[in-house]
Write a protein that holds these residues in place. Structure first.
Motif, PDB file in Angstrom:
ATOM      1  N   ALA A   1       3.036  19.826  -7.568  1.00  0.00           N
ATOM      2  CA  ALA A   1       3.571  19.622  -6.221  1.00  0.00           C
ATOM      3  C   ALA A   1       4.673  18.573  -6.264  1.00  0.00           C
ATOM      4  O   ALA A   1       4.763  17.787  -7.211  1.00  0.00           O
ATOM      5  CB  ALA A   1       2.474  19.167  -5.262  1.00  0.00           C
ATOM      6  N   ILE A   2       5.481  18.569  -5.229  1.00  0.00           N
ATOM      7  CA  ILE A   2       6.455  17.512  -4.997  1.00  0.00           C
ATOM      8  C   ILE A   2       5.863  16.647  -3.892  1.00  0.00           C
ATOM      9  O   ILE A   2       5.480  17.159  -2.831  1.00  0.00           O
ATOM     10  CB  ILE A   2       7.823  18.089  -4.595  1.00  0.00           C
ATOM     11  N   LEU A   3       5.751  15.350  -4.160  1.00  0.00           N
ATOM     12  CA  LEU A   3       5.106  14.427  -3.228  1.00  0.00           C
ATOM     13  C   LEU A   3       6.079  13.332  -2.819  1.00  0.00           C
ATOM     14  O   LEU A   3       6.904  12.900  -3.623  1.00  0.00           O
ATOM     15  CB  LEU A   3       3.879  13.789  -3.876  1.00  0.00           C
ATOM     16  N   THR A   4       5.951  12.886  -1.583  1.00  0.00           N
ATOM     17  CA  THR A   4       6.716  11.745  -1.107  1.00  0.00           C
ATOM     18  C   THR A   4       5.738  10.676  -0.664  1.00  0.00           C
ATOM     19  O   THR A   4       4.778  10.970   0.051  1.00  0.00           O
ATOM     20  CB  THR A   4       7.640  12.142   0.058  1.00  0.00           C
ATOM     21  N   CYS A   5       5.976   9.453  -1.110  1.00  0.00           N
ATOM     22  CA  CYS A   5       5.133   8.315  -0.756  1.00  0.00           C
ATOM     23  C   CYS A   5       6.012   7.198  -0.233  1.00  0.00           C
ATOM     24  O   CYS A   5       7.141   7.014  -0.684  1.00  0.00           O
ATOM     25  CB  CYS A   5       4.367   7.799  -1.981  1.00  0.00           C
ATOM     26  N   ALA A   6       5.479   6.446   0.731  1.00  0.00           N
ATOM     27  CA  ALA A   6       6.174   5.284   1.281  1.00  0.00           C
ATOM     28  C   ALA A   6       5.382   4.037   0.922  1.00  0.00           C
ATOM     29  O   ALA A   6       4.183   3.981   1.133  1.00  0.00           O
ATOM     30  CB  ALA A   6       6.298   5.426   2.790  1.00  0.00           C
ATOM     31  N   ILE A   7       6.057   3.046   0.386  1.00  0.00           N
ATOM     32  CA  ILE A   7       5.428   1.778   0.038  1.00  0.00           C
ATOM     33  C   ILE A   7       5.622   0.821   1.222  1.00  0.00           C
ATOM     34  O   ILE A   7       6.769   0.544   1.612  1.00  0.00           O
ATOM     35  CB  ILE A   7       6.039   1.181  -1.250  1.00  0.00           C
TER      36      ILE A   7
ATOM     37  N   ALA B   1      11.648  11.404  -8.958  1.00  0.00           N
ATOM     38  CA  ALA B   1      12.894  12.128  -8.731  1.00  0.00           C
ATOM     39  C   ALA B   1      13.875  11.269  -7.934  1.00  0.00           C
ATOM     40  O   ALA B   1      15.086  11.315  -8.164  1.00  0.00           O
ATOM     41  CB  ALA B   1      12.626  13.438  -7.997  1.00  0.00           C
ATOM     42  N   LYS B   2      13.332  10.478  -6.981  1.00  0.00           N
ATOM     43  CA  LYS B   2      14.184   9.636  -6.144  1.00  0.00           C
ATOM     44  C   LYS B   2      13.371   8.435  -5.689  1.00  0.00           C
ATOM     45  O   LYS B   2      12.205   8.574  -5.322  1.00  0.00           O
ATOM     46  CB  LYS B   2      14.650  10.429  -4.923  1.00  0.00           C
ATOM     47  N   LEU B   3      13.978   7.276  -5.703  1.00  0.00           N
ATOM     48  CA  LEU B   3      13.326   6.056  -5.243  1.00  0.00           C
ATOM     49  C   LEU B   3      14.365   5.199  -4.544  1.00  0.00           C
ATOM     50  O   LEU B   3      15.328   4.758  -5.163  1.00  0.00           O
ATOM     51  CB  LEU B   3      12.715   5.299  -6.425  1.00  0.00           C
ATOM     52  N   ARG B   4      14.159   5.027  -3.220  1.00  0.00           N
ATOM     53  CA  ARG B   4      15.129   4.260  -2.443  1.00  0.00           C
ATOM     54  C   ARG B   4      14.446   3.628  -1.240  1.00  0.00           C
ATOM     55  O   ARG B   4      13.701   4.303  -0.524  1.00  0.00           O
ATOM     56  CB  ARG B   4      16.260   5.174  -1.998  1.00  0.00           C
ATOM     57  N   ARG B   5      14.656   2.332  -1.081  1.00  0.00           N
ATOM     58  CA  ARG B   5      14.144   1.573   0.070  1.00  0.00           C
ATOM     59  C   ARG B   5      12.663   1.815   0.329  1.00  0.00           C
ATOM     60  O   ARG B   5      12.249   2.056   1.467  1.00  0.00           O
ATOM     61  CB  ARG B   5      14.966   1.871   1.315  1.00  0.00           C
ATOM     62  N   GLY B   6      11.853   1.788  -0.723  1.00  0.00           N
ATOM     63  CA  GLY B   6      10.409   1.910  -0.557  1.00  0.00           C
ATOM     64  C   GLY B   6       9.894   3.319  -0.364  1.00  0.00           C
ATOM     65  O   GLY B   6       8.714   3.520  -0.097  1.00  0.00           O
ATOM     66  N   ILE B   7      10.769   4.308  -0.481  1.00  0.00           N
ATOM     67  CA  ILE B   7      10.361   5.718  -0.370  1.00  0.00           C
ATOM     68  C   ILE B   7      10.571   6.368  -1.732  1.00  0.00           C
ATOM     69  O   ILE B   7      11.665   6.310  -2.298  1.00  0.00           O
ATOM     70  CB  ILE B   7      11.186   6.492   0.687  1.00  0.00           C
TER      71      ILE B   7
ATOM     72  N   VAL C   1       0.852  -1.183   0.000  1.00  0.00           N
ATOM     73  CA  VAL C   1       0.000   0.000   0.000  1.00  0.00           C
ATOM     74  C   VAL C   1       0.898   1.247   0.000  1.00  0.00           C
ATOM     75  O   VAL C   1       1.895   1.293   0.719  1.00  0.00           O
ATOM     76  CB  VAL C   1      -0.984   0.002   1.202  1.00  0.00           C
ATOM     77  N   PRO C   2       0.566   2.232  -0.848  1.00  0.00           N
ATOM     78  CA  PRO C   2       1.355   3.468  -0.847  1.00  0.00           C
ATOM     79  C   PRO C   2       0.783   4.451   0.177  1.00  0.00           C
ATOM     80  O   PRO C   2      -0.412   4.742   0.170  1.00  0.00           O
ATOM     81  CB  PRO C   2       1.172   3.992  -2.275  1.00  0.00           C
ATOM     82  N   TYR C   3       1.619   4.902   1.069  1.00  0.00           N
ATOM     83  CA  TYR C   3       1.198   5.902   2.047  1.00  0.00           C
ATOM     84  C   TYR C   3       1.748   7.262   1.644  1.00  0.00           C
ATOM     85  O   TYR C   3       2.923   7.395   1.292  1.00  0.00           O
ATOM     86  CB  TYR C   3       1.706   5.555   3.452  1.00  0.00           C
ATOM     87  N   PHE C   4       0.879   8.258   1.732  1.00  0.00           N
ATOM     88  CA  PHE C   4       1.243   9.633   1.455  1.00  0.00           C
ATOM     89  C   PHE C   4       2.095  10.112   2.631  1.00  0.00           C
ATOM     90  O   PHE C   4       1.667  10.035   3.775  1.00  0.00           O
ATOM     91  CB  PHE C   4      -0.051  10.440   1.378  1.00  0.00           C
ATOM     92  N   ALA C   5       3.303  10.589   2.375  1.00  0.00           N
ATOM     93  CA  ALA C   5       4.196  10.978   3.460  1.00  0.00           C
ATOM     94  C   ALA C   5       4.479  12.481   3.527  1.00  0.00           C
ATOM     95  O   ALA C   5       4.726  13.008   4.612  1.00  0.00           O
ATOM     96  CB  ALA C   5       5.523  10.211   3.343  1.00  0.00           C
TER      97      ALA C   5
END
Length: 142
Positions: free
Chosen positions: A133-139, A110-116, A82-86
């Motif tokens: 917008a710039i968004l960060t999501c955690a898987i 832009a960046k993808l590392r260790r599920g973030i 599940v992707p969580y909005f961070a």
């Protein structure tokens, strides 16, 4: 991806599933999604009577859902994740979105590392940027 394929990996459901179709996916790089904005959307009853405008927070949520689909394509067994909005950074709302508009949402990783994943997202109507917008999501595991 059609709506059924989207529902196989995203946990969202009506009335909160805000992506109708995925038009393009380059795993780990880019994803493009589509949201048809219809007059029947429940939020238009109160936002605003006689002057319906899609709430900016829902546009950002639609962008995050498209980002989530894109990020989930980079993992094994996406239906178990599940992707969580961070985080939201530098959100800008340039034009109102109205019933009848079709949002085309472009997300670039832009960046993808260790599920973030950190992404640059923009929503467009008629090829004109309405929100970005710039968004960060955690898987995470479900």
């Amino acid at each position: 991806m059609d709506i059924n394929q989207i529902k196989e990996i995203l946990p969202h459901r009506y009335p909160f599933l805000l992506v109708d179709k995925i038009l393009e996916v380059k795993a780990g790089e880019k994803v493009v999604g589509l949201k048809n904005v219809t007059a029947n959307e429940e939020f238009f009853n109160g936002h605003f009577p006689g002057h319906p405008i899609m709430p900016g927070v829902l546009i950002v949520e639609a962008m995050a859902q498209v980002a989530g689909v894109g990020l989930l394509t980079t993992v094994d067994n996406p239906e178990e994740k599940v992707p969580y909005f961070a985080r939201i950074e530098d959100a800008r709302f340039k034009k109102p979105v109205k019933p009848g508009d079709q949002l085309i949402i472009e997300v670039n990783v832009a960046k993808l590392r260790r599920g973030i994943g950190k992404v640059e997202a923009k929503a467009m109507v008629d090829k004109e940027v309405v929100t970005e917008a710039i968004l960060t999501c955690a898987i995470q595991d479900k």
